[in-house]
Design a protein around this motif. Structure first.
Motif, PDB file in Angstrom:
ATOM      1  N   LEU A   1      49.604  35.058  55.417  1.00 57.63           N
ATOM      2  CA  LEU A   1      48.892  33.803  55.221  1.00 57.63           C
ATOM      3  C   LEU A   1      49.576  32.989  54.133  1.00 57.63           C
ATOM      4  CD1 LEU A   1      45.249  35.216  55.012  1.00 57.63           C
ATOM      5  CD2 LEU A   1      46.302  34.158  57.022  1.00 57.63           C
ATOM      6  N   ARG A   2      49.263  31.720  54.053  1.00 57.44           N
ATOM      7  CA  ARG A   2      49.649  30.890  52.910  1.00 57.44           C
ATOM      8  C   ARG A   2      48.431  30.836  51.989  1.00 57.44           C
ATOM      9  NH1 ARG A   2      53.221  25.505  53.340  1.00 57.44           N
ATOM     10  NH2 ARG A   2      54.579  27.158  54.101  1.00 57.44           N
ATOM     11  N   LEU A   3      48.474  31.606  50.924  1.00 58.15           N
ATOM     12  CA  LEU A   3      47.322  31.736  50.051  1.00 58.15           C
ATOM     13  C   LEU A   3      47.013  30.428  49.331  1.00 58.15           C
ATOM     14  CD1 LEU A   3      47.884  35.235  48.384  1.00 58.15           C
ATOM     15  CD2 LEU A   3      46.317  34.642  50.233  1.00 58.15           C
ATOM     16  N   GLN A   4      45.729  30.108  49.252  1.00 56.97           N
ATOM     17  CA  GLN A   4      45.281  28.908  48.565  1.00 56.97           C
ATOM     18  C   GLN A   4      43.974  29.192  47.848  1.00 56.97           C
ATOM     19  OE1 GLN A   4      44.986  26.139  51.869  1.00 56.97           O
ATOM     20  NE2 GLN A   4      47.092  25.432  51.583  1.00 56.97           N
ATOM     21  N   GLY A   5      43.639  28.338  46.898  1.00 63.34           N
ATOM     22  CA  GLY A   5      42.339  28.373  46.253  1.00 63.34           C
ATOM     23  C   GLY A   5      41.947  29.722  45.686  1.00 63.34           C
ATOM     24  N   GLU A   6      40.735  30.163  46.018  1.00 67.32           N
ATOM     25  CA  GLU A   6      40.199  31.408  45.475  1.00 67.32           C
ATOM     26  C   GLU A   6      40.998  32.624  45.930  1.00 67.32           C
ATOM     27  OE1 GLU A   6      36.083  31.771  46.331  1.00 67.32           O
ATOM     28  OE2 GLU A   6      35.498  29.984  45.177  1.00 67.32           O
ATOM     29  N   ASP A   7      41.524  32.581  47.148  1.00 67.85           N
ATOM     30  CA  ASP A   7      42.327  33.710  47.638  1.00 67.85           C
ATOM     31  C   ASP A   7      43.591  33.884  46.799  1.00 67.85           C
ATOM     32  OD1 ASP A   7      40.518  34.249  49.675  1.00 67.85           O
ATOM     33  OD2 ASP A   7      41.525  32.904  51.084  1.00 67.85           O
ATOM     34  N   LEU A   8      44.227  32.774  46.473  1.00 63.01           N
ATOM     35  CA  LEU A   8      45.419  32.828  45.631  1.00 63.01           C
ATOM     36  C   LEU A   8      45.060  33.308  44.236  1.00 63.01           C
ATOM     37  CD1 LEU A   8      48.418  32.262  45.113  1.00 63.01           C
ATOM     38  CD2 LEU A   8      47.796  29.890  44.587  1.00 63.01           C
ATOM     39  N   ALA A   9      43.999  32.766  43.678  1.00 61.73           N
ATOM     40  CA  ALA A   9      43.576  33.151  42.328  1.00 61.73           C
ATOM     41  C   ALA A   9      43.242  34.639  42.259  1.00 61.73           C
ATOM     42  CB  ALA A   9      42.362  32.319  41.913  1.00 61.73           C
ATOM     43  N   GLU A  10      42.615  35.162  43.309  1.00 60.22           N
ATOM     44  CA  GLU A  10      42.246  36.578  43.332  1.00 60.22           C
ATOM     45  C   GLU A  10      43.480  37.480  43.341  1.00 60.22           C
ATOM     46  OE1 GLU A  10      39.904  39.717  46.295  1.00 60.22           O
ATOM     47  OE2 GLU A  10      39.606  37.559  46.528  1.00 60.22           O
ATOM     48  N   GLN A  11      44.474  37.124  44.147  1.00 63.88           N
ATOM     49  CA  GLN A  11      45.681  37.949  44.216  1.00 63.88           C
ATOM     50  C   GLN A  11      46.501  37.861  42.927  1.00 63.88           C
ATOM     51  OE1 GLN A  11      46.541  40.197  46.376  1.00 63.88           O
ATOM     52  NE2 GLN A  11      44.835  39.788  47.765  1.00 63.88           N
ATOM     53  N   VAL A  12      46.556  36.694  42.331  1.00 66.39           N
ATOM     54  CA  VAL A  12      47.268  36.527  41.061  1.00 66.39           C
ATOM     55  C   VAL A  12      46.603  37.345  39.965  1.00 66.39           C
ATOM     56  CG1 VAL A  12      47.800  34.889  39.209  1.00 66.39           C
ATOM     57  CG2 VAL A  12      48.284  34.286  41.591  1.00 66.39           C
ATOM     58  N   ALA A  13      45.279  37.289  39.911  1.00 61.26           N
ATOM     59  CA  ALA A  13      44.547  38.025  38.882  1.00 61.26           C
ATOM     60  C   ALA A  13      44.714  39.529  39.020  1.00 61.26           C
ATOM     61  CB  ALA A  13      43.064  37.653  38.932  1.00 61.26           C
ATOM     62  N   ALA A  14      44.905  40.007  40.242  1.00 61.69           N
ATOM     63  CA  ALA A  14      45.019  41.453  40.488  1.00 61.69           C
ATOM     64  C   ALA A  14      46.419  41.990  40.207  1.00 61.69           C
ATOM     65  CB  ALA A  14      44.632  41.769  41.932  1.00 61.69           C
ATOM     66  N   ALA A  15      47.412  41.105  40.080  1.00 59.23           N
ATOM     67  CA  ALA A  15      48.796  41.534  39.912  1.00 59.23           C
ATOM     68  C   ALA A  15      49.187  41.606  38.436  1.00 59.23           C
ATOM     69  CB  ALA A  15      49.732  40.580  40.648  1.00 59.23           C
ATOM     70  N   ASP A  16      50.219  42.391  38.158  1.00 61.98           N
ATOM     71  CA  ASP A  16      50.777  42.463  36.807  1.00 61.98           C
ATOM     72  C   ASP A  16      51.852  41.414  36.599  1.00 61.98           C
ATOM     73  OD1 ASP A  16      49.416  44.940  35.760  1.00 61.98           O
ATOM     74  OD2 ASP A  16      50.353  45.784  37.539  1.00 61.98           O
ATOM     75  N   VAL A  17      52.654  41.167  37.626  1.00 64.48           N
ATOM     76  CA  VAL A  17      53.703  40.152  37.589  1.00 64.48           C
ATOM     77  C   VAL A  17      53.709  39.426  38.928  1.00 64.48           C
ATOM     78  CG1 VAL A  17      56.152  39.685  37.268  1.00 64.48           C
ATOM     79  CG2 VAL A  17      55.107  41.581  36.040  1.00 64.48           C
ATOM     80  N   ILE A  18      53.951  38.122  38.877  1.00 59.54           N
ATOM     81  CA  ILE A  18      53.999  37.315  40.096  1.00 59.54           C
ATOM     82  C   ILE A  18      55.408  36.773  40.268  1.00 59.54           C
ATOM     83  CG2 ILE A  18      53.182  35.202  41.202  1.00 59.54           C
ATOM     84  CD1 ILE A  18      51.017  37.159  38.721  1.00 59.54           C
ATOM     85  N   VAL A  19      55.919  36.833  41.482  1.00 56.76           N
ATOM     86  CA  VAL A  19      57.263  36.338  41.787  1.00 56.76           C
ATOM     87  C   VAL A  19      57.155  35.170  42.757  1.00 56.76           C
ATOM     88  CG1 VAL A  19      59.539  36.883  42.693  1.00 56.76           C
ATOM     89  CG2 VAL A  19      58.237  38.644  41.480  1.00 56.76           C
ATOM     90  N   ASP A  20      57.721  34.041  42.358  1.00 56.60           N
ATOM     91  CA  ASP A  20      57.749  32.859  43.220  1.00 56.60           C
ATOM     92  C   ASP A  20      59.080  32.816  43.952  1.00 56.60           C
ATOM     93  OD1 ASP A  20      57.689  30.429  44.450  1.00 56.60           O
ATOM     94  OD2 ASP A  20      57.356  29.242  42.641  1.00 56.60           O
ATOM     95  N   ALA A  21      59.043  33.142  45.230  1.00 58.13           N
ATOM     96  CA  ALA A  21      60.225  33.043  46.093  1.00 58.13           C
ATOM     97  C   ALA A  21      59.915  32.100  47.247  1.00 58.13           C
ATOM     98  CB  ALA A  21      60.620  34.422  46.615  1.00 58.13           C
ATOM     99  N   SER A  22      59.078  31.106  46.966  1.00 59.09           N
ATOM    100  CA  SER A  22      58.671  30.146  47.994  1.00 59.09           C
ATOM    101  C   SER A  22      59.705  29.041  48.126  1.00 59.09           C
ATOM    102  CB  SER A  22      57.297  29.552  47.647  1.00 59.09           C
ATOM    103  OG  SER A  22      57.365  28.788  46.447  1.00 59.09           O
ATOM    104  N   ASP A  23      59.432  28.087  49.009  1.00 60.38           N
ATOM    105  CA  ASP A  23      60.411  27.039  49.274  1.00 60.38           C
ATOM    106  C   ASP A  23      59.793  25.650  49.281  1.00 60.38           C
ATOM    107  OD1 ASP A  23      58.921  27.149  51.555  1.00 60.38           O
ATOM    108  OD2 ASP A  23      60.598  27.466  52.929  1.00 60.38           O
ATOM    109  N   ASN A  24      58.655  25.477  48.572  1.00 59.97           N
ATOM    110  CA  ASN A  24      58.049  24.152  48.515  1.00 59.97           C
ATOM    111  C   ASN A  24      57.292  23.973  47.208  1.00 59.97           C
ATOM    112  OD1 ASN A  24      54.903  24.576  49.146  1.00 59.97           O
ATOM    113  ND2 ASN A  24      56.104  25.991  50.410  1.00 59.97           N
TER     114      ASN A  24
END
Length: 248
Positions: A105-128
């Motif tokens: 999926l393309r995570l947005q809003g609360e779904d994105l916030a939930e996954q970010v909060a659960a992670a220790d490090v976030i990697v941005d390998a997106s293209d936009n």
């Protein structure tokens, strides 16, 4: 840690900066990877090989023939399949000790916030830029470090944006405006090894953050001109008027 794992990670464990404690930190870590394309491929493979315990892969795209020139985690047989599922199979084959969470999926809003909060490090390998800006905001809100990379044509760049450091800039301190056309490989092209180089640096920064080894790229932007194979380092100031992290 079992004997098989001790042998698998022995070349890292023998490093004085890592040893058993650092390897255990990697095994207990959860990394959120946004994008499993050109940059995300080497990031995912190196983090899996290094023994990161859980990789959360996020990408809503399918594997296309034109991807295979640079997206080395995917095989010809995977054309038409979801990138996250193709990547999951490659990681399982490389290191079955790694837990892979595939989110097509393309995570947005609360779904994105939930996954970010659960992670220790976030990697941005997106293209936009829309994804990058949203991810940056979510990382600031959750107080999580963001490892960002980009590559186009013969040029690449990588940095770390760590909101846990009061004086560290965020991604919006560097980029104020959106221009997604400038990030499009389909419009501008990209040489294959470039994304491997930048992705490998991103993976290195993740390992350093998890193991607390060395100095991260927070506040610094590394820029590569692959034609001359020259690196430049630029200091990124924290903007007090930044719309994401500024005082205003």
């Amino acid at each position: 840690m079992e004997d098989e794992e001790l042998l698998r990670y022995s070349r890292q464990i023998m490093l004085e900066d890592i040893e058993i404690e650092g390897q255990q930190a990697l095994q207990q870590a959860r990394v959120l990877l946004i994008g499993v394309g050109g940059l995300g491929s080497p990031v995912a493979m190196y983090l899996a090989a290094a023994g990161v315990g859980c990789l959360v892969l996020v990408d809503d795209d399918d594997v296309d023939l034109s991807n295979l020139q640079r997206q080395i985690i995917h095989q010809t047989e995977a054309i038409g399949y979801l990138k996250v599922e193709s990547a999951r199979q490659a990681i399982d084959a490389l290191n079955p000790h790694v837990q892979v969470v595939a989110i097509p999926l393309r995570l947005q809003g609360e779904d994105l916030a939930e996954q970010v909060a659960a992670a220790d490090v976030i990697v941005d390998a997106s293209d936009n830029f829309s994804t990058r800006f949203a991810l940056n905001a979510a990382c600031i809100a959750a107080g999580k470090p963001l490892v960002s990379g980009a590559a186009i044509a013969w040029e690449g760049q990588v940095s770390v944006f760590d909101s846990r450091q009061p004086k560290a800039p965020c991604y919006r301190c560097l980029y104020q405006e959106q221009d997604d056309a400038s990030l499009s490989c389909s419009e501008s092209g990209v040489v294959a090894p470039l994304v491997g180089i930048i992705g490998a640096v991103q993976a290195m920064e993740v390992v350093k953050l998890i193991t607390s080894v060395g100095e991260s790229l927070a506040g610094r932007l590394l820029c590569l001109d692959a034609k001359t194979m020259q690196w430049r380092e630029l200091r990124i100031p924290k903007r007090i008027d930044c719309p994401a992290c500024g005082q205003s």
